[in-house]
Design a protein around this motif. Structure first.
Motif, PDB file in Angstrom:
ATOM      1  N   GLU B  31       0.948  -0.981  -0.045  1.00 51.42           N
ATOM      2  CA  GLU B  31       0.070  -0.169   0.116  1.00 51.42           C
ATOM      3  C   GLU B  31       0.900   1.286   0.007  1.00 51.42           C
ATOM      4  O   GLU B  31       2.014   1.143   0.780  1.00 51.42           O
ATOM      5  N   ALA B  32       0.559   2.273  -0.525  1.00 47.79           N
ATOM      6  CA  ALA B  32       1.080   3.491  -0.712  1.00 47.79           C
ATOM      7  C   ALA B  32       0.467   4.553  -0.335  1.00 47.79           C
ATOM      8  O   ALA B  32      -0.792   4.912  -0.738  1.00 47.79           O
ATOM      9  N   ALA B  33       1.214   5.648   0.401  1.00 43.07           N
ATOM     10  CA  ALA B  33       0.300   6.947   0.551  1.00 43.07           C
ATOM     11  C   ALA B  33       1.011   7.892  -0.425  1.00 43.07           C
ATOM     12  O   ALA B  33       2.123   8.058  -0.211  1.00 43.07           O
ATOM     13  N   CYS B  34       0.569   8.451  -1.328  1.00 38.39           N
ATOM     14  CA  CYS B  34       0.952   9.202  -2.455  1.00 38.39           C
ATOM     15  C   CYS B  34       0.577  10.508  -1.823  1.00 38.39           C
ATOM     16  O   CYS B  34      -0.472  11.048  -1.754  1.00 38.39           O
ATOM     17  N   ILE B  35       1.648  11.327  -1.751  1.00 38.38           N
ATOM     18  CA  ILE B  35       1.289  12.862  -1.310  1.00 38.38           C
ATOM     19  C   ILE B  35       2.013  13.700  -2.227  1.00 38.38           C
ATOM     20  O   ILE B  35       3.232  14.088  -2.378  1.00 38.38           O
ATOM     21  N   LEU B  36       1.224  14.887  -2.617  1.00 39.60           N
ATOM     22  CA  LEU B  36       1.514  15.770  -3.549  1.00 39.60           C
ATOM     23  C   LEU B  36       1.822  17.254  -2.624  1.00 39.60           C
ATOM     24  O   LEU B  36       0.931  17.713  -1.979  1.00 39.60           O
ATOM     25  N   ASN B  37       3.006  17.776  -2.898  1.00 34.89           N
ATOM     26  CA  ASN B  37       3.244  18.961  -2.121  1.00 34.89           C
ATOM     27  C   ASN B  37       3.682  19.903  -3.346  1.00 34.89           C
ATOM     28  O   ASN B  37       4.750  19.949  -3.783  1.00 34.89           O
ATOM     29  N   GLN B 101      -3.749  10.643  -1.836  1.00 36.22           N
ATOM     30  CA  GLN B 101      -4.285   9.658  -2.486  1.00 36.22           C
ATOM     31  C   GLN B 101      -3.713   8.060  -2.139  1.00 36.22           C
ATOM     32  O   GLN B 101      -2.463   8.014  -1.946  1.00 36.22           O
ATOM     33  N   HIS B 102      -4.366   7.140  -1.788  1.00 33.42           N
ATOM     34  CA  HIS B 102      -4.034   5.929  -1.063  1.00 33.42           C
ATOM     35  C   HIS B 102      -4.231   4.979  -2.305  1.00 33.42           C
ATOM     36  O   HIS B 102      -5.291   4.662  -2.921  1.00 33.42           O
ATOM     37  N   THR B 103      -3.369   3.855  -2.466  1.00 30.25           N
ATOM     38  CA  THR B 103      -3.364   2.778  -3.438  1.00 30.25           C
ATOM     39  C   THR B 103      -2.928   1.359  -2.917  1.00 30.25           C
ATOM     40  O   THR B 103      -1.885   1.567  -2.128  1.00 30.25           O
ATOM     41  N   ARG B 104      -3.585   0.495  -2.977  1.00 33.16           N
ATOM     42  CA  ARG B 104      -3.140  -0.937  -2.758  1.00 33.16           C
ATOM     43  C   ARG B 104      -2.968  -1.870  -4.191  1.00 33.16           C
ATOM     44  O   ARG B 104      -3.681  -1.706  -5.037  1.00 33.16           O
ATOM     45  N   LEU B 105      -1.864  -2.277  -4.095  1.00 34.69           N
ATOM     46  CA  LEU B 105      -1.419  -3.325  -4.962  1.00 34.69           C
ATOM     47  C   LEU B 105      -1.571  -4.653  -4.274  1.00 34.69           C
ATOM     48  O   LEU B 105      -0.723  -4.974  -3.354  1.00 34.69           O
ATOM     49  N   ASP B 106      -2.375  -5.699  -4.520  1.00 38.28           N
ATOM     50  CA  ASP B 106      -2.572  -6.855  -4.177  1.00 38.28           C
ATOM     51  C   ASP B 106      -2.053  -8.039  -5.141  1.00 38.28           C
ATOM     52  O   ASP B 106      -2.740  -8.390  -6.173  1.00 38.28           O
ATOM     53  N   SER B 107      -1.016  -8.500  -4.923  1.00 36.57           N
ATOM     54  CA  SER B 107      -0.395  -9.594  -5.892  1.00 36.57           C
ATOM     55  C   SER B 107      -0.558 -11.062  -5.168  1.00 36.57           C
ATOM     56  O   SER B 107       0.297 -11.832  -5.637  1.00 36.57           O
TER      57      SER B 107
END
Lengths: 128, 128, 128, 128
Positions: B31-37, B101-107
């Motif tokens: 899971e990634a927390a993507c943060i734009l500044n 924005q939060h993203t999950r990659l489930d492999s």
């Protein structure tokens, strides 16, 4: 941390897949209502579930202070289970601010599919 | 560009899958927390992670001016790692406006599944 | 129909998968910025793309009145392409209100994965 | 329950996959507009569908009081079907507050992919 979020949230697309592949419980098809109560008071939560062809049904939940609850919707049984394979929607009402996110894991085929969305936070001025 | 976004964001459904298939690091479940500044000042960011059965844990991050940070949540180790296979939630607090924005990659199965959502931007007037 | 939406939108998690399986163009891994201009005037749109380790890059787009544009981000070349396999974010600025939604199709493994989210609509009072 | 939501909602990324694998109707590729009408009055709903290269088309729907409607967009035929394999967007207008969520199930490859997002709730002050 002070309480954060809203007191009413809405998910319009609920659908519990009817079957699963792969080992349970990780790959059991399911939908989860994930509710964060970041504040210092426990949250009394009511889920009102709406269907296409029958009257709404209400469920009661509780989320402790400073805790999250990942509630699988197919695990609710009181007053009755939500039938799999049917479209539904639900409204979350809480007595303190919370944040709600809805996730579906669909493992009906050989590889699972996952989808999530933050619920819609209803604000007072938008209600009729 | 002026700073854009909000100072507090919430993700209610966090869950780091426990295993992976396929070559790392592209197909590692995460899971990634993507943060734009987007603004001209660096952002000091605090992640507060909430669990179902234990007290919250805080992590510190930094996002330079005019940059994005795609932070894998499973890579955080200070003060302690987030355990995989457990439901969690998190609140992002920043000293300057950012967008999360939060993203999950489930492999975990033969083909990967991906899901994403813009986090919930908490506004002052909604807090208790 | 009058114009609808906002003039600034943000996506924090951009990532163009590096390869694909299956017939092109349907199953080519890609990300798309989908922009609806429901109003009566054409939209001049600027995309500002942010990276983790380099300065932002700007792209110009145009969406006719009463039309949608599904712009694959990997197809942008002027002034330079967005590199696949790298995390990025982007801000959409339009001179008329539009609505922006971001979608990723990842076909790097045998079955494709798809994820989408409405972008974050930045409001003036939230900017620094 | 009082009506909840907004009277105008927008989805920018519509795309009906052109083919399917697996048994119908569960695994038929489709997109659905899920509309919750939590209030006591029936909702008259207009869907305006926008394309990249042709004029918009309008469809009429009705959602009874205290009910949800999961409308597959590929099932609409009056005045004409939405062509599969083409990008589109749509605006939902309702005479009472509703909540709209959009979901795509793509079963063109051996395992299905699912993605969902709450639609964008347009507010009066944001319109041009």
């Amino acid at each position: 941390m002070p309480a954060v979020g809203a007191r009413r949230w809405v998910i319009a697309d609920g659908y519990i897949p009817e079957w699963s592949q792969g080992p349970a419980p990780e790959f059991s098809s399911h939908e989860a209502a994930c509710i964060l109560n970041a504040g210092a008071d426990p949250a009394s939560v009511r889920l009102t579930v709406f269907f296409e062809d029958r009257d709404p049904v209400e469920f009661a939940l509780r989320v402790p202070a400073c805790r999250t609850l990942h509630q699988r919707l197919g695990d609710l049984t009181d007053p009755e289970p939500i039938p799999p394979g049917l479209g539904y929607s639900y409204v979350v009402d809480s007595d303190v601010p919370v944040v709600v996110q809805h996730t579906r894991l669909d493992s009906r085929q050989a590889a699972n599919a996952v989808t999530t969305t933050i619920a819609y936070p209803a604000r007072e001025e938008e209600d009729a």
